[in-house]
Scaffold this active site. Structure first.
Site, short mmCIF file in Angstrom:
data_model
loop_
_atom_site.label_atom_id
_atom_site.label_comp_id
_atom_site.label_asym_id
_atom_site.label_seq_id
_atom_site.Cartn_x
_atom_site.Cartn_y
_atom_site.Cartn_z
NE ARG A 21 31.71 38.35 39.38
CZ ARG A 21 31.81 38.43 38.05
NH1 ARG A 21 30.93 37.83 37.27
NH2 ARG A 21 32.80 39.12 37.50
CD GLU A 41 35.68 43.20 37.51
OE1 GLU A 41 35.67 44.42 37.22
OE2 GLU A 41 36.28 42.75 38.50
NE ARG A 54 36.20 41.99 44.82
CZ ARG A 54 37.24 41.16 44.87
NH1 ARG A 54 38.23 41.35 45.73
NH2 ARG A 54 37.32 40.13 44.05
CG HIS A 55 30.80 39.79 43.41
ND1 HIS A 55 31.56 38.68 43.72
CD2 HIS A 55 31.47 40.46 42.45
CE1 HIS A 55 32.63 38.68 42.97
NE2 HIS A 55 32.63 39.74 42.19
CG ASN A 75 35.86 35.76 43.44
OD1 ASN A 75 34.89 36.25 44.01
ND2 ASN A 75 36.49 36.41 42.47
CG HIS A 83 31.88 43.23 39.26
ND1 HIS A 83 31.56 41.90 39.21
CD2 HIS A 83 30.78 43.91 38.84
CE1 HIS A 83 30.31 41.76 38.77
NE2 HIS A 83 29.82 42.97 38.54
O1 F6P Z 1 37.55 38.81 41.35
C1 F6P Z 1 37.87 38.46 40.06
C2 F6P Z 1 37.75 39.64 39.14
O2 F6P Z 1 36.61 40.42 39.43
C3 F6P Z 1 37.77 39.23 37.68
O3 F6P Z 1 36.53 38.94 37.15
C4 F6P Z 1 38.44 40.41 37.05
O4 F6P Z 1 38.94 40.12 35.76
C5 F6P Z 1 39.49 40.73 38.08
O5 F6P Z 1 38.90 40.49 39.33
C6 F6P Z 1 40.01 42.13 38.01
O6 F6P Z 1 41.17 42.21 38.80
P1 F6P Z 1 42.60 42.26 38.12
O7 F6P Z 1 42.55 43.45 37.21
O8 F6P Z 1 43.53 42.43 39.29
O9 F6P Z 1 42.84 40.99 37.36
#
Ligand code: F6P
Length: 197
Positions: free
Chosen positions: A68, A88, A17-18, A24, A154
Protein backbone atom coordinates in the site's frame (compact mmCIF):
# COMPACT_ATOMS: atom_id res chain seq x y z
CA UNK A 1 8.63 42.70 6.02
CA UNK A 2 10.17 41.91 9.40
CA UNK A 3 13.86 42.73 9.19
CA UNK A 4 14.73 40.34 12.01
CA UNK A 5 12.55 37.47 10.79
CA UNK A 6 14.83 34.45 10.49
CA UNK A 7 14.16 31.86 7.84
CA UNK A 8 13.79 28.39 9.33
CA UNK A 9 16.70 26.54 7.74
CA UNK A 10 16.11 23.20 9.46
CA UNK A 11 15.53 20.28 7.11
CA UNK A 12 11.94 19.24 6.54
CA UNK A 13 10.42 15.84 7.20
CA UNK A 14 7.18 15.10 5.40
CA UNK A 15 5.11 12.15 6.61
CA UNK A 16 2.10 10.68 4.86
CA UNK A 17 0.18 7.50 5.46
CA UNK A 18 -0.50 5.46 2.32
CA UNK A 19 -3.80 6.16 0.59
CA UNK A 20 -6.87 4.45 2.02
CA UNK A 21 -6.40 0.69 1.62
CA UNK A 22 -8.82 -2.17 0.99
CA UNK A 23 -8.11 -3.16 4.62
CA UNK A 24 -8.98 0.33 5.94
CA UNK A 25 -12.35 0.08 4.21
CA UNK A 26 -13.10 -3.23 5.97
CA UNK A 27 -11.55 -2.08 9.29
CA UNK A 28 -9.02 -4.89 9.03
CA UNK A 29 -5.84 -4.97 11.10
CA UNK A 30 -2.64 -5.34 9.07
CA UNK A 31 -2.76 -7.22 5.76
CA UNK A 32 -0.64 -6.47 2.72
CA UNK A 33 -3.26 -5.53 0.15
CA UNK A 34 -3.64 -2.56 -2.15
CA UNK A 35 -5.49 0.76 -2.24
CA UNK A 36 -9.23 1.45 -2.44
CA UNK A 37 -10.49 3.79 -5.21
CA UNK A 38 -10.26 6.68 -2.74
CA UNK A 39 -6.69 5.66 -1.88
CA UNK A 40 -5.81 5.68 -5.58
CA UNK A 41 -7.23 9.21 -5.87
CA UNK A 42 -5.03 10.28 -2.94
CA UNK A 43 -1.92 8.82 -4.60
CA UNK A 44 -2.61 10.95 -7.67
CA UNK A 45 -3.32 14.08 -5.59
CA UNK A 46 -0.12 13.48 -3.66
CA UNK A 47 1.77 13.54 -6.98
CA UNK A 48 0.27 16.99 -7.73
CA UNK A 49 1.13 18.23 -4.23
CA UNK A 50 4.73 17.07 -4.55
CA UNK A 51 5.11 18.55 -8.04
CA UNK A 52 3.85 21.92 -6.79
CA UNK A 53 5.36 22.17 -3.30
CA UNK A 54 8.45 19.99 -2.97
CA UNK A 55 11.93 20.44 -4.36
CA UNK A 56 12.44 16.85 -5.50
CA UNK A 57 16.17 17.36 -6.08
CA UNK A 58 16.68 18.08 -2.39
CA UNK A 59 14.31 15.44 -1.05
CA UNK A 60 14.73 11.73 -0.38
CA UNK A 61 11.51 9.75 -0.80
CA UNK A 62 11.09 6.61 1.28
CA UNK A 63 8.37 3.98 1.69
CA UNK A 64 7.98 0.84 3.77
CA UNK A 65 8.19 -2.49 1.95
CA UNK A 66 4.42 -2.97 1.95
CA UNK A 67 2.18 -2.89 -1.13
CA UNK A 68 0.00 0.00 0.00
CA UNK A 69 2.87 2.47 0.56
CA UNK A 70 4.66 1.44 -2.63
CA UNK A 71 1.46 1.76 -4.67
CA UNK A 72 0.85 5.24 -3.22
CA UNK A 73 4.37 6.34 -4.19
CA UNK A 74 4.01 4.89 -7.68
CA UNK A 75 0.73 6.75 -8.24
CA UNK A 76 2.48 9.93 -7.10
CA UNK A 77 5.13 9.35 -9.79
CA UNK A 78 7.95 8.65 -7.30
CA UNK A 79 10.79 6.17 -7.35
CA UNK A 80 11.42 5.86 -3.60
CA UNK A 81 13.90 3.99 -1.46
CA UNK A 82 12.46 1.27 0.73
CA UNK A 83 13.09 0.73 4.43
CA UNK A 84 11.60 -2.53 5.72
CA UNK A 85 11.85 -1.35 9.32
CA UNK A 86 9.15 1.22 8.50
CA UNK A 87 6.56 -1.53 7.90
CA UNK A 88 3.32 -1.33 9.91
CA UNK A 89 3.06 -2.77 13.43
CA UNK A 90 3.06 -6.57 13.25
CA UNK A 91 -0.32 -7.74 14.51
CA UNK A 92 0.92 -11.35 14.72
CA UNK A 93 -1.92 -13.88 14.98
CA UNK A 94 -4.50 -11.12 14.53
CA UNK A 95 -3.16 -9.90 11.19
CA UNK A 96 -6.05 -9.91 8.70
CA UNK A 97 -8.82 -9.93 11.33
CA UNK A 98 -11.13 -6.94 11.79
CA UNK A 99 -11.20 -5.04 15.10
CA UNK A 100 -14.79 -6.34 15.52
CA UNK A 101 -13.67 -9.96 15.07
CA UNK A 102 -10.92 -9.57 17.67
CA UNK A 103 -13.41 -8.05 20.13
CA UNK A 104 -15.85 -10.91 19.57
CA UNK A 105 -13.44 -13.88 19.39
CA UNK A 106 -10.68 -12.72 21.76
CA UNK A 107 -12.40 -10.35 24.24
CA UNK A 108 -9.66 -10.53 26.88
CA UNK A 109 -6.98 -9.63 24.30
CA UNK A 110 -9.16 -6.79 23.05
CA UNK A 111 -9.61 -5.44 26.58
CA UNK A 112 -5.92 -5.85 27.42
CA UNK A 113 -4.96 -3.71 24.42
CA UNK A 114 -7.58 -1.12 25.30
CA UNK A 115 -6.25 -0.95 28.87
CA UNK A 116 -2.58 -0.56 27.90
CA UNK A 117 -2.11 0.07 24.19
CA UNK A 118 1.54 1.08 24.63
CA UNK A 119 2.71 -2.16 26.25
CA UNK A 120 0.19 -4.64 24.80
CA UNK A 121 1.96 -7.06 22.47
CA UNK A 122 -0.11 -8.86 19.80
CA UNK A 123 0.25 -12.67 20.14
CA UNK A 124 3.33 -13.51 18.03
CA UNK A 125 3.49 -9.86 17.00
CA UNK A 126 4.59 -6.46 18.29
CA UNK A 127 3.64 -3.82 20.85
CA UNK A 128 4.06 -0.06 20.45
CA UNK A 129 7.12 -0.35 22.70
CA UNK A 130 8.58 -2.84 20.18
CA UNK A 131 7.59 -0.57 17.29
CA UNK A 132 9.19 2.48 18.88
CA UNK A 133 12.41 0.49 19.09
CA UNK A 134 12.13 -0.61 15.44
CA UNK A 135 11.33 2.95 14.29
CA UNK A 136 14.38 4.31 16.14
CA UNK A 137 16.46 1.69 14.32
CA UNK A 138 14.84 2.59 10.96
CA UNK A 139 15.66 6.26 11.21
CA UNK A 140 19.32 5.54 11.72
CA UNK A 141 19.17 4.98 7.95
CA UNK A 142 17.59 8.37 7.30
CA UNK A 143 19.74 11.46 6.83
CA UNK A 144 17.86 14.30 8.54
CA UNK A 145 20.84 16.67 8.40
CA UNK A 146 21.65 17.26 4.75
CA UNK A 147 18.38 16.73 2.86
CA UNK A 148 14.61 16.88 3.26
CA UNK A 149 12.81 13.55 3.58
CA UNK A 150 9.35 12.44 2.50
CA UNK A 151 8.20 9.23 4.16
CA UNK A 152 5.12 7.31 3.00
CA UNK A 153 4.34 4.97 5.84
CA UNK A 154 1.59 3.60 8.10
CA UNK A 155 -0.58 4.77 10.99
CA UNK A 156 1.24 3.14 13.93
CA UNK A 157 4.75 3.68 12.58
CA UNK A 158 3.87 7.33 11.78
CA UNK A 159 2.74 7.78 15.39
CA UNK A 160 6.08 6.41 16.60
CA UNK A 161 8.09 8.55 14.20
CA UNK A 162 6.27 11.77 15.10
CA UNK A 163 6.61 10.95 18.80
CA UNK A 164 10.36 10.41 18.43
CA UNK A 165 10.92 13.52 16.29
CA UNK A 166 8.92 15.80 18.59
CA UNK A 167 10.23 14.20 21.79
CA UNK A 168 6.78 13.20 23.06
CA UNK A 169 6.34 10.78 25.93
CA UNK A 170 5.89 7.16 24.83
CA UNK A 171 2.44 7.08 26.53
CA UNK A 172 1.11 9.68 24.07
CA UNK A 173 2.24 7.79 20.96
CA UNK A 174 -0.45 5.07 20.54
CA UNK A 175 -3.29 7.59 20.94
CA UNK A 176 -2.03 10.14 18.44
CA UNK A 177 -4.27 11.25 15.58
CA UNK A 178 -2.61 10.64 12.18
CA UNK A 179 -5.33 11.21 9.57
CA UNK A 180 -5.42 9.54 6.17
CA UNK A 181 -4.97 11.61 3.01
CA UNK A 182 -2.98 14.28 4.81
CA UNK A 183 0.65 15.38 4.41
CA UNK A 184 2.26 16.15 7.76
CA UNK A 185 5.20 18.55 7.68
CA UNK A 186 7.70 18.67 10.54
CA UNK A 187 10.39 21.32 10.67
CA UNK A 188 12.19 21.60 13.97
CA UNK A 189 9.48 21.56 16.60
CA UNK A 190 6.79 22.83 14.22
CA UNK A 191 4.18 20.41 12.85
CA UNK A 192 1.60 21.31 10.20
CA UNK A 193 -1.10 19.25 8.50
CA UNK A 194 -2.07 19.55 4.82
CA UNK A 195 -5.25 17.65 4.04
CA UNK A 196 -5.32 16.75 0.34
CA UNK A 197 -8.55 14.74 0.12
O1 F6P B 1 -4.88 1.69 9.24
C1 F6P B 1 -4.88 0.43 9.78
C2 F6P B 1 -3.60 0.17 10.52
O2 F6P B 1 -2.48 0.66 9.83
C3 F6P B 1 -3.43 -1.31 10.84
O3 F6P B 1 -2.78 -2.04 9.86
C4 F6P B 1 -2.68 -1.24 12.13
O4 F6P B 1 -2.75 -2.46 12.85
C5 F6P B 1 -3.38 -0.08 12.81
O5 F6P B 1 -3.65 0.84 11.79
C6 F6P B 1 -2.57 0.56 13.89
O6 F6P B 1 -3.41 1.42 14.62
P1 F6P B 1 -3.93 0.99 16.05
O7 F6P B 1 -2.69 0.74 16.85
O8 F6P B 1 -4.71 2.18 16.52
O9 F6P B 1 -4.77 -0.26 15.93
Amino acid sequence: MLINAKENTEKVIYISRHGQSEMNVKDIIGGNGYLSPSGVEYGEKLGDFIANHIDQEKTRFVTSSMNRTRQTAKLAGLDPDQINDLDEIDAGDFDGLSYGEVKCRYPSEYEARKADKLNYRYPNGESYVDLLKRTRRAIQNVDFESCDNFLIIHQAVARCLIGILLGLSDEKVPQMEVPLHTVIKIQGSEITYHKLL
